[in-house]
Design a protein around this motif. Structure first.
Motif, PDB file in Angstrom:
ATOM      1  N   LYS A 124       0.921  -1.085  -0.092  1.00 15.02           N
ATOM      2  CA  LYS A 124       0.110   0.122  -0.002  1.00 15.02           C
ATOM      3  C   LYS A 124       0.858   1.434   0.044  1.00 15.02           C
ATOM      4  O   LYS A 124       0.487   2.297  -0.594  1.00 15.02           O
ATOM      5  CB  LYS A 124      -0.749  -0.153   1.181  1.00 15.02           C
ATOM      6  N   GLY A 125       1.879   1.159   0.691  1.00 18.39           N
ATOM      7  CA  GLY A 125       2.912   2.431   0.890  1.00 18.39           C
ATOM      8  C   GLY A 125       3.873   2.626  -0.556  1.00 18.39           C
ATOM      9  O   GLY A 125       4.549   3.585  -0.626  1.00 18.39           O
ATOM     10  N   ARG A 126       3.730   1.553  -1.297  1.00 12.48           N
ATOM     11  CA  ARG A 126       4.821   1.848  -2.435  1.00 12.48           C
ATOM     12  C   ARG A 126       4.435   2.760  -3.358  1.00 12.48           C
ATOM     13  O   ARG A 126       3.366   3.538  -3.579  1.00 12.48           O
ATOM     14  CB  ARG A 126       4.659   0.279  -3.341  1.00 12.48           C
ATOM     15  N   ALA A 127       5.394   3.421  -4.110  1.00 16.09           N
ATOM     16  CA  ALA A 127       5.399   4.270  -5.143  1.00 16.09           C
ATOM     17  C   ALA A 127       5.424   3.682  -6.473  1.00 16.09           C
ATOM     18  O   ALA A 127       6.306   2.701  -6.634  1.00 16.09           O
ATOM     19  CB  ALA A 127       6.475   5.380  -4.799  1.00 16.09           C
ATOM     20  N   GLU A 128       4.774   4.003  -7.565  1.00 15.38           N
ATOM     21  CA  GLU A 128       4.842   3.404  -9.007  1.00 15.38           C
ATOM     22  C   GLU A 128       5.550   4.422  -9.802  1.00 15.38           C
ATOM     23  O   GLU A 128       5.058   5.371  -9.964  1.00 15.38           O
ATOM     24  CB  GLU A 128       3.427   2.984  -9.389  1.00 15.38           C
ATOM     25  N   ILE A 129       7.019   4.104  -9.876  1.00 12.57           N
ATOM     26  CA  ILE A 129       7.700   4.807 -10.705  1.00 12.57           C
ATOM     27  C   ILE A 129       8.341   3.934 -11.893  1.00 12.57           C
ATOM     28  O   ILE A 129       8.633   2.810 -11.902  1.00 12.57           O
ATOM     29  CB  ILE A 129       9.014   5.151  -9.852  1.00 12.57           C
ATOM     30  N   ALA A 130       8.271   4.500 -12.994  1.00 14.50           N
ATOM     31  CA  ALA A 130       8.808   3.884 -14.370  1.00 14.50           C
ATOM     32  C   ALA A 130       8.329   2.446 -14.547  1.00 14.50           C
ATOM     33  O   ALA A 130       8.930   1.719 -14.775  1.00 14.50           O
ATOM     34  CB  ALA A 130      10.446   3.985 -14.301  1.00 14.50           C
ATOM     35  N   GLY A 131       7.231   2.404 -14.221  1.00 10.92           N
ATOM     36  CA  GLY A 131       6.542   1.148 -14.447  1.00 10.92           C
ATOM     37  C   GLY A 131       6.577  -0.025 -13.471  1.00 10.92           C
ATOM     38  O   GLY A 131       6.297  -0.970 -13.697  1.00 10.92           O
ATOM     39  N   GLY A 132       6.842   0.440 -12.236  1.00  9.02           N
ATOM     40  CA  GLY A 132       7.198  -0.823 -11.131  1.00  9.02           C
ATOM     41  C   GLY A 132       7.237  -0.238  -9.776  1.00  9.02           C
ATOM     42  O   GLY A 132       7.387   1.277  -9.697  1.00  9.02           O
ATOM     43  N   PRO A 133       6.934  -0.842  -8.741  1.00  3.66           N
ATOM     44  CA  PRO A 133       6.948  -0.274  -7.342  1.00  3.66           C
ATOM     45  C   PRO A 133       8.297  -0.074  -7.043  1.00  3.66           C
ATOM     46  O   PRO A 133       9.256  -0.663  -7.110  1.00  3.66           O
ATOM     47  CB  PRO A 133       6.287  -1.602  -6.735  1.00  3.66           C
ATOM     48  N   VAL A 134       8.294   0.891  -6.059  1.00  6.58           N
ATOM     49  CA  VAL A 134       9.417   1.304  -5.224  1.00  6.58           C
ATOM     50  C   VAL A 134       8.790   1.170  -4.082  1.00  6.58           C
ATOM     51  O   VAL A 134       7.841   2.037  -3.309  1.00  6.58           O
ATOM     52  CB  VAL A 134       9.928   2.769  -5.608  1.00  6.58           C
ATOM     53  N   PHE A 135       9.628   0.266  -3.078  1.00  6.42           N
ATOM     54  CA  PHE A 135       9.280   0.332  -1.587  1.00  6.42           C
ATOM     55  C   PHE A 135       9.808   1.269  -0.639  1.00  6.42           C
ATOM     56  O   PHE A 135      10.777   1.807  -0.837  1.00  6.42           O
ATOM     57  CB  PHE A 135       9.485  -1.248  -1.100  1.00  6.42           C
ATOM     58  N   SER A 136       9.130   1.780   0.224  1.00  6.04           N
ATOM     59  CA  SER A 136       9.498   2.746   1.218  1.00  6.04           C
ATOM     60  C   SER A 136      10.626   1.726   2.167  1.00  6.04           C
ATOM     61  O   SER A 136      10.215   0.655   2.413  1.00  6.04           O
ATOM     62  CB  SER A 136       8.273   3.074   2.216  1.00  6.04           C
ATOM     63  N   ALA A 137      11.261   2.673   2.783  1.00  4.60           N
ATOM     64  CA  ALA A 137      12.134   2.012   3.864  1.00  4.60           C
ATOM     65  C   ALA A 137      11.442   1.981   5.285  1.00  4.60           C
ATOM     66  O   ALA A 137      11.984   1.000   6.090  1.00  4.60           O
ATOM     67  CB  ALA A 137      13.391   2.986   4.134  1.00  4.60           C
ATOM     68  N   GLU A 138      10.468   2.583   5.282  1.00  2.78           N
ATOM     69  CA  GLU A 138       9.368   2.357   6.424  1.00  2.78           C
ATOM     70  C   GLU A 138       8.118   1.677   5.861  1.00  2.78           C
ATOM     71  O   GLU A 138       7.305   2.451   5.129  1.00  2.78           O
ATOM     72  CB  GLU A 138       9.232   3.656   7.139  1.00  2.78           C
ATOM     73  N   TRP A 139       7.809   0.523   5.918  1.00  2.80           N
ATOM     74  CA  TRP A 139       6.823  -0.110   5.165  1.00  2.80           C
ATOM     75  C   TRP A 139       5.353   0.483   5.526  1.00  2.80           C
ATOM     76  O   TRP A 139       4.552   0.699   4.706  1.00  2.80           O
ATOM     77  CB  TRP A 139       6.826  -1.539   5.378  1.00  2.80           C
ATOM     78  N   ARG A 140       5.209   1.207   6.692  1.00  2.31           N
ATOM     79  CA  ARG A 140       4.000   1.829   7.121  1.00  2.31           C
ATOM     80  C   ARG A 140       3.697   3.075   6.184  1.00  2.31           C
ATOM     81  O   ARG A 140       2.786   3.682   6.455  1.00  2.31           O
ATOM     82  CB  ARG A 140       3.468   1.792   8.533  1.00  2.31           C
ATOM     83  N   ASP A 141       4.990   3.613   5.644  1.00  4.42           N
ATOM     84  CA  ASP A 141       4.846   5.043   5.133  1.00  4.42           C
ATOM     85  C   ASP A 141       4.744   5.228   3.648  1.00  4.42           C
ATOM     86  O   ASP A 141       5.049   4.070   3.218  1.00  4.42           O
ATOM     87  CB  ASP A 141       6.248   5.865   5.725  1.00  4.42           C
ATOM     88  N   LEU A 142       4.421   6.203   3.184  1.00  2.00           N
ATOM     89  CA  LEU A 142       4.501   6.140   1.725  1.00  2.00           C
ATOM     90  C   LEU A 142       5.742   6.329   1.169  1.00  2.00           C
ATOM     91  O   LEU A 142       6.734   7.084   1.750  1.00  2.00           O
ATOM     92  CB  LEU A 142       3.506   7.158   1.136  1.00  2.00           C
ATOM     93  N   ALA A 143       6.163   5.667   0.129  1.00  2.00           N
ATOM     94  CA  ALA A 143       7.573   5.716  -0.373  1.00  2.00           C
ATOM     95  C   ALA A 143       7.507   6.991  -1.233  1.00  2.00           C
ATOM     96  O   ALA A 143       6.823   7.433  -2.028  1.00  2.00           O
ATOM     97  CB  ALA A 143       7.948   4.608  -1.296  1.00  2.00           C
ATOM     98  N   PRO A 144       8.542   7.658  -1.156  1.00  2.00           N
ATOM     99  CA  PRO A 144       8.973   8.871  -1.935  1.00  2.00           C
ATOM    100  C   PRO A 144       9.397   8.508  -3.289  1.00  2.00           C
ATOM    101  O   PRO A 144       9.832   7.453  -3.422  1.00  2.00           O
ATOM    102  CB  PRO A 144      10.019   9.830  -1.215  1.00  2.00           C
ATOM    103  N   GLU A 145       9.652   9.230  -4.287  1.00  2.00           N
ATOM    104  CA  GLU A 145      10.222   9.133  -5.484  1.00  2.00           C
ATOM    105  C   GLU A 145      11.816   8.774  -5.103  1.00  2.00           C
ATOM    106  O   GLU A 145      12.163   9.720  -4.673  1.00  2.00           O
ATOM    107  CB  GLU A 145      10.204   9.994  -6.708  1.00  2.00           C
ATOM    108  N   PRO A 146      12.366   7.833  -5.408  1.00  2.00           N
ATOM    109  CA  PRO A 146      13.787   7.645  -4.996  1.00  2.00           C
ATOM    110  C   PRO A 146      14.727   8.661  -5.822  1.00  2.00           C
ATOM    111  O   PRO A 146      14.685   9.052  -7.181  1.00  2.00           O
ATOM    112  CB  PRO A 146      14.000   6.217  -5.724  1.00  2.00           C
TER     113      PRO A 146
END
Length: 358
Positions: free
Chosen positions: A304-326
């Motif tokens: 739920k907290g992943r970001a969708e970047i360039a066609g795939g998920p980027v996971f957050s370093a803190e799983w309960r938080d929303l991931a920023p664009e890396p």
């Protein structure tokens, strides 16, 4: 959508493709037949060749194997063999370095890969298991050093070493290592595993490092579960049950989500614990419910907290938080953080698959 209502195998496959597309490369981008994990995405420019993060590559190898076991494909099998070969090449022709935890992780991945590691397997395991035996001394009551020529013995070295030698049939050695951790590093207040101890020149414990890291729990749990299956003594099951309870009550939040540890090496910590929680859920009947609950709670939060970047998920370093664009300097740009998320998805997929076949 509830965690039980989704296809975790599909999500693991999506994570796999994202990590490999962004991070898996030839050495130097050009050396034929090689595969290695690029440690940052987006790539830092200029990119320094050191440190090269040997033990991250071991977990990349383990994740590649997870993916092959979940959905076997020929190109995945060849990728496993190529990565195993390339680790040795990139490590100046050696399977070893100064760190006993690093080599234990690579040994576990190669051991688990078996014939998929190609000709790398036997030579890697022989070198690594021999070196691990050299790491045991009686100072501080036993245990392996964290690294050569140091004064520190810790859970991150002793846990994976115990799992490796237990799977190699060296149950007595594995039991001695795991008993040492239980007798030396369990925090009397929380029941969680502390980081390690400093050993004085006369062999006595000079100081206890009290830090509670997520992956210390995972590796000790993994050792207890492995020994419960191979030794059968009740203490291993009892310790595994107590540790999972302590993780639920004292480490995970009210939502069951494990804390992150930032980027760098810490990006792998919670994913490692998820791997061994899944193992415990499948092999210790008393832990089927609580360990599974933890895995699915974390997988659901991370997805739920992943970001969708360039066609795939980027996971957050803190799983309960929303991931920023890396981007450079953020933990989400680290291979370790993305491997931790992928590892978590594979743990959930493994549990769901096992439950469907019961």
């Amino acid at each position: 959508m509830a965690a039980a209502d989704v296809d975790w195998s599909e999500r693991a496959g999506i994570a796999e493709r994202a990590v490999l597309r962004r991070h898996l490369r030839r050495v130097g981008g050009v050396v034929p037949g090689t595969r290695i994990g690029r440690v940052h995405w987006p790539r830092r420019v200029p990119s320094a060749p050191f440190p090269w993060h040997y033990w991250w590559q071991a977990h990349l190898l383990d994740c590649l194997l997870d993916a092959q076991l979940r959905r076997p494909e020929r190109h995945k099998a060849s990728g496993i063999a190529a990565l195993a070969r390339t680790v040795r090449l990139r490590n100046a022709g050696s399977w070893l370095n100064r760190y006993y935890d690093d080599i234990a992780w690579l040994g576990l991945a190669v051991q688990r890969a078996g014939t998929l590691a190609g000709r790398s397997g036997p030579s890697a395991l022989a070198a690594i298991t021999t070196r691990l035996h050299e790491g045991w001394t009686e100072g501080g009551g036993g245990g392996l050093w964290w690294r050569r020529d140091d004064d520190f013995k810790n859970a991150p070295a002793n846990g994976p070493a115990a799992i490796l030698v237990a799977r190699d049939g060296q149950v007595g050695f594995a039991a001695a290592i795991t008993d040492w951790v239980a007798e030396t590093l369990v925090d009397p207040d929380s029941g969680l595993i502390r980081d390690g101890v400093r050993i004085a020149p006369d062999g006595t414990v000079r100081a206890v490092e009290p830090y509670i890291y997520t992956y210390c729990q995972g590796v000790h749990l993994g050792a207890c579960v492995e020994l419960a299956a191979r030794d059968g003594h009740q203490r291993w099951t009892d310790r595994a049950i107590s540790l999972v309870d302590a993780v639920m009550q004292r480490l995970a939040g009210p939502d069951g989500v494990l804390p992150g540890s930032g980027g760098g090496d810490g990006g792998l910590f919670a994913g490692i614990t998820a791997r061994y929680l899944a193992d415990a859920a499948l092999r210790v009947p008393e832990l089927a419910a609580p360990a599974s609950q933890l895995v699915f709670a974390n997988a659901d939060a991370a997805w739920k907290g992943r970001a969708e970047i360039a066609g795939g998920p980027v996971f957050s370093a803190e799983w309960r938080d929303l991931a920023p664009e890396p981007r450079a300097g953020l933990p989400e740009a680290d291979l370790s953080v993305q491997l931790g998320g992928w590892m978590l998805m594979e743990a959930a997929a493994r549990l769901q698959g096992a439950n469907r076949h019961r």
